[in-house]
Motif scaffolding. Sequence first.
Motif, PDB file in Angstrom:
ATOM      1  N   SER A  41      93.461  53.818  19.295  1.00 40.18           N
ATOM      2  CA  SER A  41      92.527  53.073  20.126  1.00 40.18           C
ATOM      3  C   SER A  41      92.685  53.489  21.578  1.00 40.18           C
ATOM      4  O   SER A  41      93.801  53.578  22.087  1.00 40.18           O
ATOM      5  CB  SER A  41      92.772  51.566  19.992  1.00 40.18           C
ATOM      6  N   TYR A  42      91.564  53.717  22.240  1.00 37.27           N
ATOM      7  CA  TYR A  42      91.581  54.143  23.644  1.00 37.27           C
ATOM      8  C   TYR A  42      91.813  52.958  24.575  1.00 37.27           C
ATOM      9  O   TYR A  42      92.615  53.034  25.498  1.00 37.27           O
ATOM     10  CB  TYR A  42      90.249  54.817  23.971  1.00 37.27           C
ATOM     11  N   ALA A  43      91.111  51.863  24.320  1.00 38.08           N
ATOM     12  CA  ALA A  43      91.219  50.697  25.210  1.00 38.08           C
ATOM     13  C   ALA A  43      91.107  49.395  24.424  1.00 38.08           C
ATOM     14  O   ALA A  43      90.498  48.428  24.880  1.00 38.08           O
ATOM     15  CB  ALA A  43      90.156  50.764  26.289  1.00 38.08           C
ATOM     16  N   GLY A  44      91.657  49.386  23.198  1.00 39.46           N
ATOM     17  CA  GLY A  44      91.668  48.166  22.398  1.00 39.46           C
ATOM     18  C   GLY A  44      90.561  48.074  21.372  1.00 39.46           C
ATOM     19  O   GLY A  44      90.541  47.153  20.544  1.00 39.46           O
ATOM     20  N   GLU A  45      89.630  49.027  21.390  1.00 37.46           N
ATOM     21  CA  GLU A  45      88.524  48.977  20.444  1.00 37.46           C
ATOM     22  C   GLU A  45      88.957  49.541  19.078  1.00 37.46           C
ATOM     23  O   GLU A  45      89.918  50.288  18.968  1.00 37.46           O
ATOM     24  CB  GLU A  45      87.318  49.768  20.985  1.00 37.46           C
TER      25      GLU A  45
END
Length: 327
Positions: free
Chosen positions: A305-309
Amino acid sequence: MSSEAGGPKPWMPFLVMTSPMTHKQTVDFFEQHSYFGMTKEDVWFFEQGTMPCLTPEGKIILESPGSIACNPYGNGGVYPALKKSGCLDKLLSTGVKSLHVFSVDNPLCRPADPRFVGYCLSKNADCGNKCVWKASPEEKVGVMAKKGGRPSVVEYSELDDARKTLRDSNGRLVFGAGNICNHFFSVDFLTEVVVPKMSTMFHLAHKKIPYAGEDGKPVKPESNNGVKLEAFIFDVFPMSSRIAILETFREEEFAPVKNAPGTASDSPDSARSMVNLLCRKWVEKAGGKIDGDANAVVEVSPLVSYAGEGLTERVAGKTISAPCHLE
């Protein structure tokens, strides 16, 4: 080249600036870790230059009887290094239009952040700066402001107490847009504006510089004895005609590592804690539960995950035991 879906295959080079003292170790580290999933050809290493150290009278300092004491340019050395190494010409020839430039000491940095890059592109910016708001007037970070009518980073030491503590009607610091060395540049701006003016960017920094004594033996001075010429990466901001500034959340994108382990702030310990808190927030928001010591590190691989997605299918309804690394 095409992807399996039939569209163009995404391609993004990763440029790593080293110094003559760290180049081999850095390249070896990338090789040992298989370039962290990238191809060798897409990771471009280039060295920043060095400058001779000088006495306050302008004489060259000898590190030993047979060698001159030198220092790297500073992070502003990225511009002449890009040009001298051929990387800037390579960027132009391969059609790269813009760069996201960031320092190595922030594990929460989001490389090639689409929100930041997209914002700068939407503003037709030639230069951009991502900031976090200062936690207090005393925080020792430079801030974005106008100096002589031009966009600039004003260093902490340059602000007097009145400006440092000045607040607006909402109680927010007026000079609070803290600089975190997270920048956007168009390649055209670097090529056409910055490179022709590189020789004007150096500052004098008074430092303790080891030197060879009269008997040739090394001497470590107890006070500043010489001058280093340095350049800062933000020195080019006043050259910009269209700068864009984006504020982000400290807890999501800024965990600097500047102090030794055991230090209360800006240390490996504080950065590790911030990574842990953010990743735990992501997991819990996606429906997962975390069991174990709250200080035990939970880390989500950027390959997951890049930013929580995209974590819902992975963690929803599940209990994760800390410490753990989701990869």
